[in-house]
Design an enzyme around this catalytic site. Structure first.
Site, PDB file in Angstrom:
ATOM      1  NE  ARG A 133      31.230  34.807  37.609  1.00  0.00           N
ATOM      2  CZ  ARG A 133      31.799  35.290  36.504  1.00  0.00           C
ATOM      3  NH1 ARG A 133      31.056  35.763  35.510  1.00  0.00           N
ATOM      4  NH2 ARG A 133      33.107  35.294  36.384  1.00  0.00           N
ATOM      5  NE  ARG A 202      28.216  37.915  31.690  1.00  0.00           N
ATOM      6  CZ  ARG A 202      29.538  37.921  31.791  1.00  0.00           C
ATOM      7  NH1 ARG A 202      30.106  38.094  32.976  1.00  0.00           N
ATOM      8  NH2 ARG A 202      30.311  37.755  30.735  1.00  0.00           N
ATOM      9  CE  LYS A 284      32.662  41.903  30.709  1.00  0.00           C
ATOM     10  NZ  LYS A 284      33.722  41.325  31.537  1.00  0.00           N
ATOM     11  CB  CYS A 548      44.357  40.617  33.176  1.00  0.00           C
ATOM     12  SG  CYS A 548      42.553  40.520  33.120  1.00  0.00           S
ATOM     13  CB  CYS A 552      37.142  40.901  37.515  1.00  0.00           C
ATOM     14  SG  CYS A 552      36.997  40.092  35.910  1.00  0.00           S
TER      15      CYS A 552
END
Length: 642
Positions: A133, A202, A284, A548, A552
């Protein structure tokens, strides 16, 4: 008008008394002197800050022995501590003949921007590969980097590029023995994957639109500076992938000054990582920057949200700050929850890096490190409350926050289609279903970007923006893109324009059911239901699907959120709004994919029949309440339009 951020009744945004999470001293990073938690007089600046040599000053130390001895820590915390700043044992594992790396290295390679994966649909053994990523503040992708990523996808990946919900690329299918080649190619072509995953800051979001206006340019500059401030400094990334050869980049002096400032005990003295120390953050950390009205970045889903505040002449003056957003949760664990950020206060523009650093350090020092399910900053704020959180942040900031400034209402802006940049050039926003660039679309995009030497930007809605286009190029570019299926927005179903899905199967190890591969069919079925109950083509709802509960694709902000909770089964969330300012709530569990019409056709029919003027589907479901909605489903006998 003052912006209202709403959370519908019953939404889990705080702990109940029996669920309260103790945060006490559950971390491995503790200053040698405790931060005073008392309240200062509001509105003023603290008296002169203590110098770093003063006996009363706060000093941060990397991993105090007392903390190690008395505090329970998760396995990942111990891996980080023993890693020599995210090097060992990853450096050794990369040299083995095995196609995979061991568990400790799996955790460490995340900090380098990669996840180890395998194809879950293959039988008879695991075929390991790695997902990479990139990190692209504001979604900016220089021409050279785009062409490099396009080449790498074909030569070392699975032939596709994926645009993510955090304005980055994901490159799937890279084999271990090719990792160094791919990583070094990205680094040497104006890119990076450093910190795109792992327990640190991030990618920093900002509006992808390349408008030449003071507020947009300042938001994007701030995203760049915040990303630089919180980038790791110990060199582990370059040691691993380019043999220690750092690509020289000139950081603005204000970034260097803010990083090195230790007036309020924020830094680890004499550490290669002055902000992160040996342990980095508990989990994160996500930041977004935007301008008033533009909620293309899903501002309230971030740990920190920054909004540029300008004066009447359009000159940026400072920022409203929001804290405590986060999407991840765990099924059947009510103590885990999605949460939207809340106002912390306002700071002048010259202080923004110090304020962000103070918030990050508060999470570093007080976020939980014993149980990673509760390690995000949203749990710290939910446990403490915003007032106590503000108190502690102000100690590290050295000033009091001012009252938040009033802002206009938010809008979701997709930036699809043609727009003037403000400098004589144009940009073109292109819709990409679930962000997956492959096949003829990929080939055509590359031809256009290469021929016209265009820079691009990735949006937080998984779309792509082509920048700096001359007027005479518009017609030929539009024609060739349309031939490859990259259509102007008037030819794209409104449902598709706002929909998002995570990759899920076959490569994501956390997926419970389909998302990216399933959403095309789901959207077609929603459109068919619209037609059946008499809703117009230009009407839409925001649909987001994840495989899930980690969230995201930010399903908990959608009007219709489908969250995988079993094979071919979803938990249904309702109540988000089109401008992403209200969190949804769980409506039904274990809804099988073939039963979606039984749930949604009655709801869409009654929305058409009983909505108020300009009332969105999410607002309608919130107003009626879930008990009434279930009654409507149970009593539905079909649409008279059928």
């Amino acid at each position: 008008m003052t912006t209202s951020f709403r959370s519908p009744a019953g939404a889990a945004t705080v702990f109940s008394a029996d669920q309260k999470i103790l945060l006490g001293s559950l971390n491995a990073l503790r200053s040698s002197r405790s931060v005073f938690l008392g309240r200062n007089v509001r509105g003023g600046v603290h008296s002169s800050p203590p110098s770093s040599s003063s006996p009363s000053s706060i000093q941060a130390v990397s991993t105090p022995e007392a903390a190690k001895a008395t505090t329970k820590r998760s396995k990942v915390e111990i891996i980080k501590e023993k890693s020599n700043f995210i090097r060992y044992p990853l450096n050794e594992e990369l040299l083995t003949e095995a196609p995979n790396v061991n568990e400790s290295a799996v955790q460490l390679i995340k900090f380098h921007g990669s996840y180890q994966q395998y194809n879950r649909e293959e039988r008879g053994g695991r075929s390991y590969s790695f997902m990479l990523r990139t990190k692209n503040p504001s979604g900016k992708v220089p021409n050279q980097l785009y062409l490099t990523m396009d080449d790498l996808a074909d030569e070392f990946g699975i032939g596709t590029l994926r645009l993510t919900t955090r304005q980055t690329f994901q490159l799937h299918g890279v084999l271990k023995h090719n990792l160094k080649t791919v990583m070094s190619s990205i680094i040497k072509n104006m890119g990076s994957t450093l910190g795109a995953c792992g327990d640190l800051n991030r990618n920093v979001l900002a509006p992808a639109a390349p408008y030449v206006s003071k507020d947009y340019l300042f938001a994007q500059e701030t995203a760049d500076n915040v990303a630089a401030l919180l980038s790791p400094q110990s060199g582990f990334y370059y040691d691993m992938w380019v043999d220690g050869e750092q690509c020289m980049t000139a950081e603005p002096p204000e970034v260097v000054k803010a990083r090195n400032d230790n007036s309020h005990g924020t830094n680890f003295v004499d550490s290669p990582e002055p902000i992160y120390g040996t342990q980095f953050l508990p989990r994160k950390f996500k930041i977004a920057v935007t301008v008033p009205t533009d909620n293309s970045v899903d501002l309230l889903t971030n740990d920190i949200g920054l909004v540029v505040v300008s004066d009447e002449s359009g000159e940026p003056q400072g920022f409203n700050i929001y804290v405590g957003g986060g999407m991840g949760r765990t099924h059947r664990m009510e103590s885990t929850f999605a949460r939207i950020a809340e106002p912390l206060g306002y700071v002048p523009k010259e202080d923004i890096l110090y304020a962000v650093k103070a918030i990050v350090v508060t999470q570093r020092e007080h976020g939980r490190r014993d149980d990673r399910k509760y390690s995000r900053m949203k749990y710290l704020i939910s446990s403490w409350g915003i007032e106590k959180f503000r108190d502690v942040v102000e100690q590290y900031y050295g000033k009091n926050f001012e009252a938040s400034r009033d802002l206009p209402e938010w809008e979701f802006k997709s930036y699809l289609g043609w727009h003037e940049q403000g400098d004589g050039a144009w940009f073109c926003g292109l819709h990409v279903d679930s962000g997956r660039v492959g096949g003829n679309m990929k080939k055509t995009l590359r031809e256009v970007i290469e021929k016209y030497k265009l820079d691009v930007r990735i949006t937080p809605n998984q779309n792509i923006v082509l920048c700096d286009i001359k007027s005479e190029w518009k017609r030929p570019i539009t024609t060739v893109l349309a031939q490859a299926g990259l259509l102007q927005p008037e030819f794209v179903d409104p449902l598709n324009q706002t929909a998002m899905a995570c990759p899920a199967f076959p490569l994501c190890p956390l997926a419970i059911t389909e998302a990216e591969r399933g959403i095309p069919s789901i959207l077609k079925r929603v459109r068919a239901m619209f037609e059946k109950v008499g809703l117009e083509y230009d009407e839409s709802v925001v649909v987001r699907v994840t495989g899930c509960p980690n969230g995201c694709a930010r399903p908990y902000m959608a009007e219709v959120g489908l969250v995988g909770d079993g094979p071919n089964s979803y938990q249904v969330w309702l109540g988000g709004t089109p401008n992403q300012t209200q969190i949804a709530r769980a409506f039904m569990d274990k809804v099988k994919i073939h039963d979606l019409e039984k749930v949604f056709e009655p709801l869409f029919y009654n929305w058409k029949l009983g909505r108020q003027a300009k009332e969105s589907f999410g607002e309608f479901t919130t107003r009626l309440g879930f008990e009434k909605l279930k009654e409507l489903i149970d009593s539905y006998e079909g649409s008279p339009n059928n």
